[in-house]
Design a protein around this motif. Structure first.
Motif, PDB file in Angstrom:
ATOM      1  N   LEU A 105       0.815  -1.212   0.000  1.00 17.62           N
ATOM      2  CA  LEU A 105       0.000   0.000   0.000  1.00 17.62           C
ATOM      3  C   LEU A 105       0.845   1.258   0.000  1.00 17.62           C
ATOM      4  CD1 LEU A 105      -2.721   1.527   0.322  1.00 17.62           C
ATOM      5  CD2 LEU A 105      -2.449   1.225   2.808  1.00 17.62           C
ATOM      6  N   SER A 106       0.529   2.136  -0.947  1.00 17.18           N
ATOM      7  CA  SER A 106       1.098   3.481  -0.961  1.00 17.18           C
ATOM      8  C   SER A 106      -0.059   4.456  -1.086  1.00 17.18           C
ATOM      9  CB  SER A 106       2.056   3.659  -2.146  1.00 17.18           C
ATOM     10  OG  SER A 106       2.507   5.004  -2.240  1.00 17.18           O
ATOM     11  N   THR A 107       0.024   5.564  -0.374  1.00 15.17           N
ATOM     12  CA  THR A 107      -1.028   6.573  -0.464  1.00 15.17           C
ATOM     13  C   THR A 107      -0.450   7.907  -0.904  1.00 15.17           C
ATOM     14  OG1 THR A 107      -0.817   7.180   1.863  1.00 15.17           O
ATOM     15  CG2 THR A 107      -2.422   5.464   1.316  1.00 15.17           C
ATOM     16  N   LEU A 108      -1.240   8.610  -1.698  1.00 18.89           N
ATOM     17  CA  LEU A 108      -0.906   9.956  -2.151  1.00 18.89           C
ATOM     18  C   LEU A 108      -1.977  10.885  -1.617  1.00 18.89           C
ATOM     19  CD1 LEU A 108       0.556  12.059  -4.006  1.00 18.89           C
ATOM     20  CD2 LEU A 108      -0.996  11.339  -5.816  1.00 18.89           C
ATOM     21  N   THR A 109      -1.584  11.861  -0.827  1.00 19.38           N
ATOM     22  CA  THR A 109      -2.526  12.839  -0.314  1.00 19.38           C
ATOM     23  C   THR A 109      -2.256  14.187  -0.950  1.00 19.38           C
ATOM     24  OG1 THR A 109      -2.698  11.701   1.816  1.00 19.38           O
ATOM     25  CG2 THR A 109      -3.436  13.985   1.736  1.00 19.38           C
ATOM     26  N   VAL A 110      -3.263  14.692  -1.626  1.00 22.60           N
ATOM     27  CA  VAL A 110      -3.175  16.025  -2.216  1.00 22.60           C
ATOM     28  C   VAL A 110      -3.700  16.991  -1.168  1.00 22.60           C
ATOM     29  CG1 VAL A 110      -3.824  17.495  -4.147  1.00 22.60           C
ATOM     30  CG2 VAL A 110      -3.581  15.027  -4.493  1.00 22.60           C
ATOM     31  N   THR A 111      -2.833  17.784  -0.609  1.00 22.32           N
ATOM     32  CA  THR A 111      -3.231  18.679   0.470  1.00 22.32           C
ATOM     33  C   THR A 111      -3.656  20.039  -0.082  1.00 22.32           C
ATOM     34  OG1 THR A 111      -0.982  19.505   0.777  1.00 22.32           O
ATOM     35  CG2 THR A 111      -1.618  17.559   2.035  1.00 22.32           C
ATOM     36  N   SER A 112      -4.648  20.621   0.574  1.00 23.67           N
ATOM     37  CA  SER A 112      -5.165  21.930   0.170  1.00 23.67           C
ATOM     38  C   SER A 112      -5.322  21.993  -1.357  1.00 23.67           C
ATOM     39  CB  SER A 112      -4.217  23.031   0.647  1.00 23.67           C
ATOM     40  OG  SER A 112      -4.773  24.313   0.385  1.00 23.67           O
ATOM     41  N   ALA A 113      -6.144  21.104  -1.831  1.00 24.64           N
ATOM     42  CA  ALA A 113      -6.295  20.976  -3.284  1.00 24.64           C
ATOM     43  C   ALA A 113      -6.909  22.228  -3.907  1.00 24.64           C
ATOM     44  CB  ALA A 113      -7.147  19.762  -3.609  1.00 24.64           C
ATOM     45  N   HIS A 114      -6.458  22.534  -5.096  1.00 23.70           N
ATOM     46  CA  HIS A 114      -6.989  23.665  -5.858  1.00 23.70           C
ATOM     47  C   HIS A 114      -7.369  23.181  -7.257  1.00 23.70           C
ATOM     48  CE1 HIS A 114      -6.167  26.756  -2.885  1.00 23.70           C
ATOM     49  NE2 HIS A 114      -5.026  26.138  -2.636  1.00 23.70           N
ATOM     50  N   PRO A 115      -8.154  23.939  -7.968  1.00 25.46           N
ATOM     51  CA  PRO A 115      -8.607  23.482  -9.296  1.00 25.46           C
ATOM     52  C   PRO A 115      -7.468  23.052 -10.221  1.00 25.46           C
ATOM     53  CG  PRO A 115      -9.905  25.364  -8.610  1.00 25.46           C
ATOM     54  CD  PRO A 115      -8.826  25.186  -7.560  1.00 25.46           C
ATOM     55  N   GLU A 116      -6.321  23.675 -10.109  1.00 18.38           N
ATOM     56  CA  GLU A 116      -5.202  23.299 -10.991  1.00 18.38           C
ATOM     57  C   GLU A 116      -4.621  21.927 -10.653  1.00 18.38           C
ATOM     58  OE1 GLU A 116      -5.403  26.044  -9.174  1.00 18.38           O
ATOM     59  OE2 GLU A 116      -3.526  26.446  -8.066  1.00 18.38           O
ATOM     60  N   ASP A 117      -5.029  21.360  -9.514  1.00 14.64           N
ATOM     61  CA  ASP A 117      -4.602  20.010  -9.155  1.00 14.64           C
ATOM     62  C   ASP A 117      -5.505  18.949  -9.783  1.00 14.64           C
ATOM     63  OD1 ASP A 117      -3.970  21.287  -5.859  1.00 14.64           O
ATOM     64  OD2 ASP A 117      -2.534  20.984  -7.494  1.00 14.64           O
ATOM     65  N   SER A 118      -6.581  19.394 -10.393  1.00 15.39           N
ATOM     66  CA  SER A 118      -7.476  18.456 -11.062  1.00 15.39           C
ATOM     67  C   SER A 118      -6.702  17.732 -12.153  1.00 15.39           C
ATOM     68  CB  SER A 118      -8.660  19.197 -11.681  1.00 15.39           C
ATOM     69  OG  SER A 118      -9.433  19.842 -10.688  1.00 15.39           O
ATOM     70  N   SER A 119      -6.721  16.414 -12.080  1.00 15.65           N
ATOM     71  CA  SER A 119      -5.930  15.628 -13.015  1.00 15.65           C
ATOM     72  C   SER A 119      -6.262  14.153 -12.846  1.00 15.65           C
ATOM     73  CB  SER A 119      -4.434  15.862 -12.754  1.00 15.65           C
ATOM     74  OG  SER A 119      -3.632  15.265 -13.765  1.00 15.65           O
ATOM     75  N   PHE A 120      -5.608  13.336 -13.626  1.00 17.97           N
ATOM     76  CA  PHE A 120      -5.715  11.880 -13.544  1.00 17.97           C
ATOM     77  C   PHE A 120      -4.442  11.385 -12.879  1.00 17.97           C
ATOM     78  CE2 PHE A 120      -7.849   8.124 -14.446  1.00 17.97           C
ATOM     79  CZ  PHE A 120      -7.136   7.213 -15.212  1.00 17.97           C
ATOM     80  N   TYR A 121      -4.593  10.756 -11.714  1.00 25.45           N
ATOM     81  CA  TYR A 121      -3.424  10.293 -10.969  1.00 25.45           C
ATOM     82  C   TYR A 121      -3.329   8.773 -11.098  1.00 25.45           C
ATOM     83  CZ  TYR A 121      -3.183  14.965  -9.022  1.00 25.45           C
ATOM     84  OH  TYR A 121      -3.070  16.326  -8.887  1.00 25.45           O
ATOM     85  N   ILE A 122      -2.155   8.310 -11.462  1.00 26.19           N
ATOM     86  CA  ILE A 122      -1.950   6.884 -11.719  1.00 26.19           C
ATOM     87  C   ILE A 122      -0.749   6.389 -10.929  1.00 26.19           C
ATOM     88  CG2 ILE A 122      -1.623   5.129 -13.520  1.00 26.19           C
ATOM     89  CD1 ILE A 122      -2.425   7.253 -15.576  1.00 26.19           C
ATOM     90  N   CYS A 123      -0.893   5.210 -10.326  1.00 22.67           N
ATOM     91  CA  CYS A 123       0.245   4.625  -9.628  1.00 22.67           C
ATOM     92  C   CYS A 123       0.713   3.372 -10.368  1.00 22.67           C
ATOM     93  CB  CYS A 123      -0.093   4.292  -8.189  1.00 22.67           C
ATOM     94  SG  CYS A 123      -1.236   2.915  -8.011  1.00 22.67           S
ATOM     95  N   SER A 124       1.912   2.951 -10.065  1.00 25.79           N
ATOM     96  CA  SER A 124       2.436   1.730 -10.668  1.00 25.79           C
ATOM     97  C   SER A 124       3.358   1.043  -9.686  1.00 25.79           C
ATOM     98  CB  SER A 124       3.181   2.027 -11.979  1.00 25.79           C
ATOM     99  OG  SER A 124       4.396   2.707 -11.710  1.00 25.79           O
ATOM    100  N   ALA A 125       3.587  -0.226  -9.927  1.00 27.85           N
ATOM    101  CA  ALA A 125       4.471  -1.007  -9.061  1.00 27.85           C
ATOM    102  C   ALA A 125       5.035  -2.169  -9.849  1.00 27.85           C
ATOM    103  CB  ALA A 125       3.709  -1.519  -7.840  1.00 27.85           C
ATOM    104  N   SER A 126       6.106  -2.735  -9.318  1.00 30.09           N
ATOM    105  CA  SER A 126       6.719  -3.899  -9.963  1.00 30.09           C
ATOM    106  C   SER A 126       6.935  -5.000  -8.944  1.00 30.09           C
ATOM    107  CB  SER A 126       8.072  -3.521 -10.578  1.00 30.09           C
ATOM    108  OG  SER A 126       7.935  -2.540 -11.564  1.00 30.09           O
ATOM    109  N   PRO A 127       6.718  -6.257  -9.333  1.00 29.81           N
ATOM    110  CA  PRO A 127       7.049  -7.368  -8.433  1.00 29.81           C
ATOM    111  C   PRO A 127       8.545  -7.385  -8.167  1.00 29.81           C
ATOM    112  CG  PRO A 127       5.685  -8.093 -10.280  1.00 29.81           C
ATOM    113  CD  PRO A 127       6.141  -6.700 -10.594  1.00 29.81           C
ATOM    114  N   PRO A 128       8.963  -7.911  -7.063  1.00 28.60           N
ATOM    115  CA  PRO A 128      10.396  -7.906  -6.705  1.00 28.60           C
ATOM    116  C   PRO A 128      11.279  -8.564  -7.762  1.00 28.60           C
ATOM    117  CG  PRO A 128       9.072  -8.590  -4.836  1.00 28.60           C
ATOM    118  CD  PRO A 128       8.145  -8.501  -6.005  1.00 28.60           C
ATOM    119  N   GLU A 129      10.729  -9.582  -8.443  1.00 27.07           N
ATOM    120  CA  GLU A 129      11.550 -10.297  -9.406  1.00 27.07           C
ATOM    121  C   GLU A 129      11.661  -9.582 -10.734  1.00 27.07           C
ATOM    122  OE1 GLU A 129       8.737 -11.283  -8.139  1.00 27.07           O
ATOM    123  OE2 GLU A 129       7.347 -12.005  -9.674  1.00 27.07           O
TER     124      GLU A 129
END
Lengths: 110, 118
Positions: free
Chosen positions: B76-100
């Motif tokens: 689990l990873s979390t992203l917190t957008v603090t004090s959000a403003h209209p210019e922060d409106s966007s599509f946020y995407i995360c990614s990860a890789s298996p250890p191998e």
């Protein structure tokens, strides 16, 4: 980080083969070439990856010349559902990061 | 195959509020996760690298105090957008890789979170 350059857009028709070429002149020895597909409002999806020569899977082929300064993604017999943005990436073994270029928007027409 | 999920899929909030986005690796453990932002008709922009048990590494130009990243567990990873403003409106995407699989070779992406700040 190796920068990639690919055409901004391409048009094709259903049933045709589509080839998208990407240049990556500064690719490093340990870098792999990976292609992703992205539909609107979705995360990118892995298509294929290669290091040299030719790689083929059930959806695409990837051709990489000996100098590895470019690569070509080949999509056989595209359909309307292949309309998407295709990204060519060169992963940096030094940083572990994937840096996205502008991608190629492929429009498949009936 | 490796599956990455995100929650919520879309969120609408008022300007000045904070929004938390979760990224989970469902069938593998990930010591490193990545957060991207994508504006309409543009490519993905890497924001930061999330490291389990340590501080995130932010890309140049990304405000670490505005985009708080917490990677408290291997799934689990979390992203917190603090004090959000209209210019922060966007599509946020995360990614990860298996250890191998080295992250520079292949990353598995979440479905994305559409943030709209009014």
């Amino acid at each position: 980080l190796a920068k990639t350059t690919q055409p901004i857009s391409m048009d094709s028709y259903e049933g045709q083969e589509v080839n998208i070429t990407c240049s990556h002149n500064n690719i490093a020895t340990n870098d792999y070439i990976t292609w992703y597909q992205q539909f609107p409002s979705q995360g990118p999806r892995f298509i294929i990856q290669g290091y040299k020569t030719k790689v083929t899977n059930e959806v695409a082929s990837l051709f990489i010349p000996a100098d590895r300064k470019s690569s070509t993604l080949s999509l056989p017999r595209v359909s309307l559902s292949d309309t998407a943005v295709y990204y060519c990436l060169v992963g940096s073994s030094n940083t572990g990061k994937l840096i996205f270029g502008q991608g190629t928007t492929l429009q498949v027409k009936p | 195959g490796a599956v990455v999920s995100q929650h919520p899929s879309r969120v609408i909030c008022k300007s000045g509020t904070s929004v938390k986005i979760e990224c989970r690796s469902l069938d593998f453990q990930a010591t490193t996760m990545f957060w991207y932002r994508q504006f309409p008709k543009q490519s993905l922009m890497l924001m930061a690298t999330s490291n389990e048990g340590s501080k995130a590494t932010y890309e140049q130009g990304v405000e670490k105090d505005k985009f708080l990243i917490n990677h408290a567990s291997l799934t689990l990873s979390t992203l917190t957008v603090t004090s959000a403003h209209p210019e922060d409106s966007s599509f946020y995407i995360c990614s990860a890789s298996p250890p191998e699989r080295p992250s520079y070779n292949e990353q598995f992406f979440g479905p994305g979170t559409r943030l709209t700040v009014l």
